[in-house]
Motif scaffolding. Structure first.
Motif, short mmCIF file in Angstrom:
data_model
loop_
_atom_site.label_atom_id
_atom_site.label_comp_id
_atom_site.label_asym_id
_atom_site.label_seq_id
_atom_site.Cartn_x
_atom_site.Cartn_y
_atom_site.Cartn_z
N GLY A 1 23.60 22.97 -42.87
CA GLY A 1 24.46 23.82 -43.20
C GLY A 1 25.40 23.79 -44.30
N GLN A 2 25.23 22.62 -44.97
CA GLN A 2 25.83 22.29 -46.04
C GLN A 2 25.65 22.96 -47.34
OE1 GLN A 2 26.68 18.00 -46.56
NE2 GLN A 2 27.49 18.14 -48.50
N ALA A 3 26.31 23.49 -47.92
CA ALA A 3 25.86 24.15 -49.48
C ALA A 3 25.65 23.02 -50.49
CB ALA A 3 26.96 25.05 -50.07
N TRP A 4 24.59 23.27 -51.25
CA TRP A 4 24.02 22.31 -52.18
C TRP A 4 23.77 22.95 -53.52
CZ3 TRP A 4 19.38 21.40 -54.87
CH2 TRP A 4 19.19 20.29 -55.65
N THR A 5 24.40 22.55 -54.47
CA THR A 5 24.27 23.15 -55.87
C THR A 5 23.64 22.25 -56.63
OG1 THR A 5 26.17 24.32 -55.75
CG2 THR A 5 25.34 23.97 -57.96
N PRO B 1 13.72 14.82 -46.57
CA PRO B 1 14.64 14.52 -45.68
C PRO B 1 14.86 13.15 -45.32
CG PRO B 1 12.07 14.77 -44.88
CD PRO B 1 12.31 14.85 -46.36
N ALA B 2 16.09 13.04 -44.58
CA ALA B 2 16.52 11.45 -44.15
C ALA B 2 15.42 10.91 -43.12
CB ALA B 2 17.94 11.49 -43.63
N ARG C 1 17.15 24.14 -48.24
CA ARG C 1 17.59 25.27 -47.42
C ARG C 1 16.42 25.07 -46.19
NH1 ARG C 1 18.70 28.57 -51.71
NH2 ARG C 1 16.82 29.32 -51.73
N ARG C 2 15.28 25.05 -46.55
CA ARG C 2 14.12 24.85 -45.44
C ARG C 2 14.39 23.41 -44.57
NH1 ARG C 2 10.39 24.63 -48.99
NH2 ARG C 2 9.73 22.45 -48.91
N GLY D 1 17.45 21.71 -39.23
CA GLY D 1 18.51 21.00 -38.81
C GLY D 1 18.28 19.45 -38.99
N ARG D 2 17.74 19.29 -40.38
CA ARG D 2 17.25 17.97 -40.99
C ARG D 2 18.26 17.62 -42.14
NH1 ARG D 2 11.00 17.71 -42.03
NH2 ARG D 2 11.27 15.46 -41.57
N VAL D 3 18.81 16.47 -42.02
CA VAL D 3 19.41 15.99 -43.35
C VAL D 3 18.84 15.85 -44.63
CG1 VAL D 3 21.20 14.12 -44.07
CG2 VAL D 3 21.28 14.85 -41.78
N THR D 4 19.34 15.95 -45.69
CA THR D 4 18.35 16.09 -46.77
C THR D 4 18.95 14.92 -47.85
OG1 THR D 4 18.06 18.29 -46.94
CG2 THR D 4 17.78 17.55 -48.85
#
Length: 305
Positions: free
Chosen positions: A121-125, A136-137, A164-165, A170-173
């Motif tokens: 859910g966190q935005a990433w630029t 993924p973590a 986003r995928r 629900g996965r940490v990137t």
């Protein structure tokens, strides 16, 4: 599938744990079955989520290739906590199956690849340029991992789509700079196995570059690797020792460990991953390594008597 080498009467009984997609184990792990039989150990192959397996019936349960756990980590960790005589131990499994352990190691002074963590859910630029790895973590076998050149307009679209995928699932990137030394020097994996005096260096291998471009969400149990034998340098050994020294509970509880290193921008080795749950041990690439793995199993059997 179960391997019964000889009569089990009076012999220690050990499970090598795999997943349903590899019911006969990875071929590299099978190299230890003969040496175990020669040492009077009955080695059997068992699938971790097979409800018919009685884990309490084993003298030792050795995690080897349960590589389908990444999308079911909570279930896998819960299972590990129910298994008596599990190696590596369940608390190590819980810690090591989420790569956020890298933050702990970095805080302890271990040289690691700089990592940005993106929560669901966190935005990433994306950065303005450079090459980056996104993964993924929680993953195994380089699943869901891609390499992006952020000067390429197409990659600038694909990289946030990858994040986003993972986020939508629900996965940490993890976002890390791509260390281009892997294209020439490769990645060095240092393998450690238990012995009477504790965890000891066994051998090293070189892994060639694997990431050729973006990840497009294709499903695979693991990505194929180019492996060669390698002699570890004194600098690599020193970093590996530093990594293992800060393992929760200490390294001497472990049956095996794999420390993966790549030269950083200054040429010094930095940690990519510390593999304590289900690493390929590459025993087929070093003389005597299958016997050393069998002896590591005997070391842990002796501790439980």
């Amino acid at each position: 599938m179960t391997d019964h080498h000889q009569s089990t009467r009076g012999r220690p009984r050990v499970a090598f744990v795999t997943c349903a997609e590899l019911p006969d184990l990875d071929p590299d792990d099978r190299l230890a079955l003969g040496p175990l039989a020669a040492r009077g150990v009955t080695a059997e192959i068992a699938v971790w989520d097979d409800p018919a397996v009685d884990w309490s019936g084993y003298d030792l349960v050795v995690l080897r290739s349960p590589w389908d756990y990444a999308l079911r980590r909570d279930e896998f960790v819960a299972w590990a906590r129910t298994v008596p005589a599990l190696v590596n131990p369940a608390d190590v499994v819980a810690w090591n199956t989420d790569k956020r352990y890298l933050s702990e190691l970095a805080a302890a002074g271990v040289p690691t690849v700089p990592t940005e963590w993106v929560e669901p859910g966190q935005a990433w630029t994306p950065p303005s340029g450079g090459e980056y790895v996104i993964k993924p973590a929680v993953s195994a076998g380089s699943q869901d991992t891609g390499r992006y050149d952020l000067t390429d307009p197409e990659h600038r679209e694909l990289a946030p789509a990858h994040v986003r995928r993972l986020s939508d699932a629900g996965r940490v990137t993890m976002v890390q700079p791509y260390l281009d030394a892997v294209d020439t020097a490769g990645e060095t994996a240092l393998l450690f196995l238990a012995g009477p005096g504790g965890l000891a260096f066994s051998h090293a291998i070189r892994k060639g570059p694997m990431l050729t471009g973006p990840d497009l969400g294709e499903a695979a149990l693991y990505k194929r690797e180019r492996i060669d034998a390698r002699v570890a340098t004194a600098e690599q050994r020193a970093v590996a020792d530093k990594v293992l020294a800060v393992v929760p509970g200490g390294p001497d509880r472990l049956l095996y460990a794999r420390v993966d290193l790549i030269p950083g921008p200054d040429g010094e080795p930095v940690l990519v991953e510390l593999e304590l749950t289900e690493p390929s041990l590459f025993v087929g690439y070093a003389d005597g390594a299958p016997d050393r793995l069998a002896d590591a199993v005997l070391t842990h059997l002796a501790r439980r008597r």
